[in-house]
Scaffold this active site. Structure first.
Site, PDB file in Angstrom:
ATOM      1  N   CYS A 108       2.693  -1.097  -4.147  1.00 57.86           N
ATOM      2  CA  CYS A 108       1.575  -1.922  -3.703  1.00 57.86           C
ATOM      3  C   CYS A 108       1.367  -3.049  -4.703  1.00 57.86           C
ATOM      4  O   CYS A 108       1.560  -2.884  -5.911  1.00 57.86           O
ATOM      5  CB  CYS A 108       0.323  -1.061  -3.600  1.00 57.86           C
ATOM      6  N   HIS A 245      -2.867   3.420   2.848  1.00 53.16           N
ATOM      7  CA  HIS A 245      -3.104   2.996   1.466  1.00 53.16           C
ATOM      8  C   HIS A 245      -3.934   1.712   1.419  1.00 53.16           C
ATOM      9  O   HIS A 245      -4.957   1.629   0.717  1.00 53.16           O
ATOM     10  CB  HIS A 245      -1.760   2.787   0.772  1.00 53.16           C
ATOM     11  N   GLU A 246      -3.500   0.703   2.164  1.00 52.00           N
ATOM     12  CA  GLU A 246      -4.177  -0.600   2.092  1.00 52.00           C
ATOM     13  C   GLU A 246      -5.567  -0.555   2.707  1.00 52.00           C
ATOM     14  O   GLU A 246      -6.475  -1.263   2.252  1.00 52.00           O
ATOM     15  CB  GLU A 246      -3.314  -1.676   2.766  1.00 52.00           C
ATOM     16  N   HIS A 249      -7.950   0.365   0.116  1.00 55.71           N
ATOM     17  CA  HIS A 249      -8.403  -0.795  -0.676  1.00 55.71           C
ATOM     18  C   HIS A 249      -9.475  -1.569   0.078  1.00 55.71           C
ATOM     19  O   HIS A 249     -10.481  -1.983  -0.514  1.00 55.71           O
ATOM     20  CB  HIS A 249      -7.226  -1.724  -0.973  1.00 55.71           C
ATOM     21  N   HIS A 255      -6.517   2.175  -7.109  1.00 50.66           N
ATOM     22  CA  HIS A 255      -5.409   3.118  -7.226  1.00 50.66           C
ATOM     23  C   HIS A 255      -5.842   4.402  -7.921  1.00 50.66           C
ATOM     24  O   HIS A 255      -6.576   4.376  -8.904  1.00 50.66           O
ATOM     25  CB  HIS A 255      -4.246   2.488  -7.994  1.00 50.66           C
TER      26      HIS A 255
END
Length: 291
Positions: A108, A245-246, A249, A255
Site C-alpha cells: 500500500c 484495506h483501502e 483507510h 496501518h
C-alpha cells in the site's frame, strides 16, 4: 494525510520520483550494508524509508541534503531498525536479506508512520495493534451512510469485488452503511484507476498497489500498473482484498502492526485476505462503538 509538504519533504518526493525505476534493483544490490559503509545507491534506501515515514532529517542541520548522499549514517541505521521493528524483523539496523525481501514486496502507498522514527506519540494499544491517523480523523456522526462511485475508466467487471468489500465493512462495523451511486463528483467516496504521480508525493506503479486518504477526503486509487484479479489467482492481486484495506483507510484506520490484519501494509499476491479481530476492534474503538 493531505498535509502540506515541507521543503525538505518536497525534495524527498522529487528524488524519489527520479530514482523510482532503479530503486528496487539498487536495494537488492545493497544487501549486507551497515552503519559506516559508503556505497553508491544507499540514497535509494533513504528515499524508500523517508517515503514511508521512517526517516526524517529535518532536525539534523549538520547534514546537507542527506537524502542525496550514500553514507550509511546513524539516522539511516535508526530508521532501518524502526522499519524492521514495525515489520516484525530482527532489528539489526543492517540491510540484511529479510529486510531487503520485505522492501521489494508490492505494498500500500500510505506511509506507515506520519513522522520520523523519533519520539512522536503513537496510538498503540496494549493488546491490539491497530492505529489511527494523526488527530484521529473520522466521519462525523451525521455521515454513517456513505455513497461511493467509480471513475469512468473503472472496468465494470471489477465493481462486484469492491461492492462486496463495502458490505463486509458495513457488517463488521455495525455502524456504517454504503450505497453505490452513478455520479462520482457528488459521492462521498471516489474510486478510480490511476498511474504515476497522483500528488502528495504518491506514485502509483508496479510496487504501489493502491492509495486512499483518511476521512473525510474520500479518494481511493488503484494502480493501473498492477495485475489484478477477481478472486485469488496466481501472480495477481485480489481486488477485494485490496479494497478492504483501502476502505479501512477511508474510514480512518492507519496501518496495523498485526500481520494478519487487513490493515497490514503489505498485501499478499495470489491470495485473498479478510478482516480480522484487530481490524474490527480498531474501527469500533475509533468511532467509540464499544460503549
Amino acid at each position: 494525510m493531505a498535509s502540506k509538504l515541507t521543503f525538505l519533504n518536497f525534495l524527498c518526493v522529487l528524488f524519489f520520483l527520479l530514482s523510482l525505476s532503479k530503486g528496487n534493483d539498487t536495494i537488492k544490490r545493497l544487501q549486507g550494508c551497515q552503519k559506516g559503509n559508503k556505497v553508491q545507491g544507499l540514497h535509494d534506501v533513504k528515499l524508500y524509508l523517508a517515503r514511508f515515514g521512517y526517516l526524517n532529517y529535518q532536525h539534523t542541520p549538520d547534514h546537507v541534503n542527506p537524502l542525496q548522499n550514500d553514507e550509511f549514517d546513524e539516522g539511516l541505521e535508526d530508521a532501518l531498525k524502526s522499519y524492521q521493528n514495525f515489520h516484525h524483523l530482527n532489528a539489526t539496523g543492517v540491510l540484511d536479506g529479510p529486510t531487503v525481501s520485505q522492501m521489494l514486496m508490492p505494498r500500500c502507498g500510505v506511509p506507515d508512520k506520519k513522522s520520523s522514527h523519533n519520539d512522536q506519540t503513537k496510538l498503540l494499544h496494549i493488546v491490539s495493534h491497530y492505529e489511527f491517523f494523526p488527530n484521529s480523523p473520522r466521519w462525523p456522526p451525521s455521515k454513517t451512510h456513505l455513497t461511493y462511485a467509480f471513475g469512468s475508466n473503472y472496468p465494470n467487471a471489477y465493481v462486484p469485488p469492491v461492492d462486496s468489500a463495502f458490505d463486509t465493512w458495513a457488517s463488521a462495523s455495525d455502524y456504517f452503511t454504503f450505497s453505490r451511486v452513478n455520479e462520482i463528483t457528488s459521492s462521498d467516496l471516489k474510486i478510480t484507476f490511476e498511474s504515476g504521480d497522483i500528488g502528495d508525493g504518491v506514485i502509483l506503479n508496479e510496487t504501489i498497489l493502491a492509495y486512499a486518504y483518511a476521512p473525510t477526503d474520500g479518494r481511493f486509487y488503484y494502480s493501473e500498473n498492477i495485475n489484478w484479479s477477481v478472486g485469488p489467482a496466481p501472480n495477481a492481486f485480489d481486488l477485494e482484498t485490496v479494497a478492504l484495506h483501502e476502505i479501512g483507510h477511508l474510514l480512518g484506520l492507519d496501518h496495523s502492526e498485526d500481520q494478519d490484519a487487513i490493515m497490514w501494509d503489505f498485501l499478499p499476491i495470489g491470495e485473498a485476505k479478510g478482516l480480522n479481530q484487530d481490524d474490527i476492534q480498531g474501527i469500533k474503538a475509533l468511532y467509540e462503538l464499544n460503549n
